[in-house]
Design a protein around this motif. Structure first.
Motif, mmCIF file in Angstrom:
data_model
loop_
_atom_site.group_PDB
_atom_site.id
_atom_site.type_symbol
_atom_site.label_atom_id
_atom_site.label_comp_id
_atom_site.label_asym_id
_atom_site.label_seq_id
_atom_site.Cartn_x
_atom_site.Cartn_y
_atom_site.Cartn_z
ATOM 1 N N LYS A 168 0.835 -1.205 0.000
ATOM 2 C CA LYS A 168 0.000 0.000 0.000
ATOM 3 C C LYS A 168 0.867 1.251 0.000
ATOM 4 O O LYS A 168 0.553 2.243 -0.673
ATOM 5 C CB LYS A 168 -0.933 -0.020 1.210
ATOM 6 N N ILE A 186 2.229 -2.636 -8.771
ATOM 7 C CA ILE A 186 3.140 -2.829 -7.653
ATOM 8 C C ILE A 186 3.752 -4.227 -7.627
ATOM 9 O O ILE A 186 4.915 -4.392 -7.274
ATOM 10 C CB ILE A 186 2.401 -2.565 -6.313
ATOM 11 N N ARG A 242 3.712 6.049 -5.414
ATOM 12 C CA ARG A 242 3.847 6.188 -6.875
ATOM 13 C C ARG A 242 3.175 7.460 -7.373
ATOM 14 O O ARG A 242 3.556 8.008 -8.417
ATOM 15 C CB ARG A 242 3.240 4.981 -7.586
ATOM 16 N N LYS A 297 2.090 1.752 -3.474
ATOM 17 C CA LYS A 297 1.016 2.223 -4.345
ATOM 18 C C LYS A 297 0.793 3.722 -4.172
ATOM 19 O O LYS A 297 0.698 4.476 -5.144
ATOM 20 C CB LYS A 297 -0.283 1.480 -4.049
ATOM 21 N N LYS A 345 -2.926 -7.622 -5.006
ATOM 22 C CA LYS A 345 -2.546 -6.218 -4.867
ATOM 23 C C LYS A 345 -2.533 -5.511 -6.224
ATOM 24 O O LYS A 345 -2.613 -6.134 -7.277
ATOM 25 C CB LYS A 345 -1.173 -6.120 -4.190
ATOM 26 N N LYS A 346 -2.402 -4.198 -6.178
ATOM 27 C CA LYS A 346 -2.432 -3.396 -7.389
ATOM 28 C C LYS A 346 -1.377 -3.860 -8.394
ATOM 29 O O LYS A 346 -0.218 -4.095 -8.038
ATOM 30 C CB LYS A 346 -2.209 -1.919 -7.047
#
Length: 785
Positions: A498, A549, A504, A501, A545-546
């Motif tokens: 997190k 990432i 960024r 993320k 997760k994203k």
């Protein structure tokens, strides 16, 4: 020890009041920031979010750290364990000016203060806790229990840095924090910085008292001394005596740190473990806040944990808030423009000495690339696929050894692992550097030294926390762990992912080195440990997760592992998950083919199939053990149905299976269809739980024809091949799956099922009798057509 000038202590007290005022304002106000008008409900936020209880104590500590930074010219950052004290840390960044430098629209004026207040816990504003958006922070508010590990990770190899780490007494009840008190035994005073732990006892969590606040000073002191610390206690509720006492304690700690480091650095003898100082601050929960609300005690109780006045529509509550905020005498702290008065502004450090502007807290600014040897020079010579057998991770260990060697002088690379480096076959690194160890040693000990750069402690939490702190302050590292036990740090991975993320999208946060996991001791080779050591589910956890990432790699052999690891150590701002076995296994690709395969992420192994561009079936595989079973199934199919056209596809970069709009590494549909076809059966032998393959490929044209074999939560203490049989991932099952799903082989299905049943029965009888796999399994090797 000389006492501080009373005038300085008075100015520090007023600076503390300014921070407290800004803290309360962030929680409550959206207008009227300087209370120049009588306070009304219209000036107050409709939704009151945030935490007050811990914050006055944090503001108190920060104010004193600033004084010490200026007096002793310290290079210092903070780590705040009670992360929901976020408004206080934002307040100090604002008072120091770095907040305005970072966010120019939040000026140090009346209007800037209004924006500062309004944005806090506001839609599209800033979070209520210490967060990536907070200048000076490397520790997220949700990371309960990891503060000390992060602090020590930041201090490793930063010889002049002092990390002031505030440990909340609620946080101190967590397992990770209890473990991390032992970090002081890994600090080398010759080369590392120092950590100053400050245990903040304010007595309460959300609704309960805290353990350490109720055991008494004598027992607490013995506990902390047993951990190897030298604690100084400061306690009370009257501000001015507390200021004097804390200043004296802090001065004593700074001098003690400098004495320990100075004596060690002046000596030619190896570094020894020191007894480092720390402070125990006992202050009231909700200090300086309302004493009573609606007839109930608030200050120094659990009721002050979050928002002491939570329903401003109640009679008298607006008046209580106004009285509370005016008790800090804001008109004496800020001038008519809303700017902190010069006398108080002069108390803060300047430039990079401000904790909110220290480059160590924005580690990408300090990041230097690793010196990496050419991994191609470490490649296994593979003349034919399956002609060499080797321990894949042991081969990587030789390369990591030289990574360590090349970066010894720059001191920016460490290897972390919970007592598993040798077990995971990476022990070649000890040829370059021993394990860090400053405690007692015996003649029988090996690979231990105060100067070691391999960090081992039997706590996955500790290793992860150390590595995160090391990365966040501008260095590089690799965490190796048993696959089944990496789940211990699931929540830590969550928080770091997190953090990456969010950062960024924060332009002033410079990219940091990626968090690299190498998981070995895999599910398919836990024949001696059994079911408890069998869990490949971290793949699923990471994949959720994203996509910008996370990266997941399953190299099938040593040369692919070299290529992947080199890529990961060069990368920035990712979490890279690498999964590779340590047992002797067949090797498949020469180094050029391995590099090309890893760059593609997935490719057709034409040497393994016979499809000539038009397959009847695709046998896909991801992971080293499933790859062997898939290739063994190909050989069985050659015997049973030699006319069958089989394509073999190996996947090394798992997330290439997603579409391009779902993941940056995702294949376009044309490439995916070229590999897996539009309409042919795909039998997928997968390292982990089968569902993740369906999750990644659900939008593909041929998804309905994909049949996945993987881990089915079946295991015991058994042979490696029997693990495959128990989970229906064995070569016989894969062969049967092909025959059952290729339409033109329908006439062979009954016979194939009988053959499968016979093979499995023979296998089970043999392993039950002999305790090892059948000779044809143990001695199997790839035979080209």
């Amino acid at each position: 020890m000389p006492k501080l000038d009373p005038a300085l202590l008075d100015a520090m007290h007023r600076y503390w009041c300014a921070a407290n005022y800004l803290t309360v304002g962030q929680i409550y106000l959206r207008e009227n920031p300087l209370l120049e008008q009588p306070l009304t409900l219209d000036h107050i936020k409709k939704r009151l979010l945030g935490h007050w209880g811990t914050t006055a104590g944090l503001n108190f500590i920060y104010t004193h750290l600033n004084r010490a930074i200026k007096q002793y010219d310290l290079d210092m950052i903070y780590v705040i364990g009670p992360g929901h004290g976020g408004p206080g840390l934002v307040a100090h960044a604002y008072l120091e000016g770095s907040y305005t430098e970072t966010y120019p629209r939040v000026e140090r004026t009346r209007e800037g203060m209004r924006l500062l207040f309004r944005q806090f816990s506001w839609p599209y504003g800033i979070p209520s806790h210490v967060a990536p958006e907070t200048p000076g922070s490397i520790h997220e508010g949700g990371e309960l229990g990891y503060s000390l590990s992060h602090a020590y990770g930041a201090a490793f190899d930063s010889s002049e840095l002092i990390v002031a780490c505030v440990v909340g007494d609620g946080e101190a009840e967590t397992g990770p924090l209890a473990t991390s008190w032992h970090s002081n035994k890994f600090i080398n005073p010759k080369r590392d910085g120092a950590v100053l732990p400050i245990l903040h006892l304010n007595g309460y969590k959300i609704a309960n008292p805290t353990v350490l606040a109720r055991i008494g000073d004598r027992e607490l002191k013995q506990l902390l001394q047993g951990y190897g610390h030298d604690p100084i206690f400061v306690e009370g509720d009257e501000p001015m005596p507390m200021h004097a006492a804390f200043a004296a304690a802090l001065d004593s700690c700074i001098r003690r740190i400098r004495r320990i480091q100075g004596e060690s650095r002046r000596s030619d003898a190896p570094a020894k473990r020191a007894r480092w100082p720390m402070i125990v601050l006992r202050s009231p929960k909700g200090w300086t806040g309302p004493a009573f609300v609606d007839g109930l005690p608030v200050e120094n109780t659990w009721r002050s944990h979050q928002v002491p006045l939570s329903d401003m529509s109640k009679p008298g509550h607006v008046a209580i808030l106004e009285q509370w905020m005016k008790s800090y005498r804001p008109h004496e702290l800020f001038d008519e423009r809303g700017t902190l008065v010069d006398e108080l502004a002069a108390l803060a450090p300047t430039g990079e000495r401000r904790m909110s502007a220290n480059p160590h807290a924005n580690g990408g600014l300090l990041l230097k690339p690793l010196h990496l040897p050419d991994f191609r020079e470490y490649a296994l010579a593979i003349e034919q696929p399956g002609s060499v057998r080797a321990e894949t991770t042991r081969h990587l260990g030789a390369w990591l050894r030289d990574v360590m060697k090349l970066n010894l002088e720059s001191s920016n690379f460490r290897l972390f692992g919970p007592d598993e480096t040798a077990s995971n076959r990476l022990d070649a690194v000890y040829e370059a550097s021993s394990k860090t160890w400053l405690s007692e040693t015996l003649d029988t000990d090996i690979n231990l030294a105060p100067t070691g750069r391999v960090m081992e402690m039997l706590s996955e939490h500790q290793c992860q926390g150390w590595l995160e702190g090391y990365l966040l302050t501008g260095r590089h590292g690799l965490f190796n762990c048993y696959e089944a036990f990496i789940h211990i740090v699931d929540s830590m991975f969550n928080q770091h992912a997190k953090w990456l993320k969010v950062t960024r999208d924060i332009p002033w946060r410079a990219p940091i080195a990626s968090l690299n996991y190498l998981l070995s001791s895999l599910v398919w080779h836990q024949d001696h440990n059994g079911f408890s050591h069998q869990d490949p589910g971290f793949i699923d956890h990471v994949a959720n997760k994203k996509s910008e990432i996370v990266r997941i790699y399953l190299p099938p052999d040593a040369n692919c592992l070299l290529s992947v690891t080199d890529h990961c150590l060069r990368s920035r701002q990712y979490v890279n998950l690498i999964i590779a076995g340590k047992q002797p296994e067949w090797q498949w690709l020469d180094i050029d083919a391995a590099v090309a395969h890893c760059a593609a992420g997935a490719s057709i192994w034409s040497w393994a199939g016979n499809e000539d561009g038009d397959p009847d079936v695709v046998l896909a595989c991801a992971g080293d053990a499933p790859t062997i079973e898939a290739l063994a199934a190909v050989m069985l199919l050659r015997e049973v149905v030699p006319e069958l056209r089989v394509r073999v596809v190996n996947v090394v970069d798992l997330l290439t299976l997603q579409t391009m709009d779902e993941h940056p590494h995702g294949m376009d549909h044309e490439t995916f269809d070229r590999l897996f076809t539009w309409d042919r059966p795909v039998i997928f032998a997968f390292h982990g739980y089968p569902g993740i393959i369906h999750h990644l490929t659900y939008r593909r044209h041929n998804h309905d024809n994909i049949h996945v074999r993987g881990y089915m939560e079946e295991g015991t203490t058994t042979t490696p091949f029997d693990m495959m049989v128990l989970n229906h991932l064995d070569r016989y099952q894969l062969c049967l799956d092909v025959i059952n799903r290729v339409p033109k082989l329908e006439h062979l299905r009954r016979q194939a099922h009988e053959r499968y049943t016979s093979a499995i029965e023979r296998h089970r009888l043999y392993v039950s009798e002999h305790g090892e796999d059948l000779p044809e399994i143990r001695n199997w090797r790839w035979q080209p057509a």
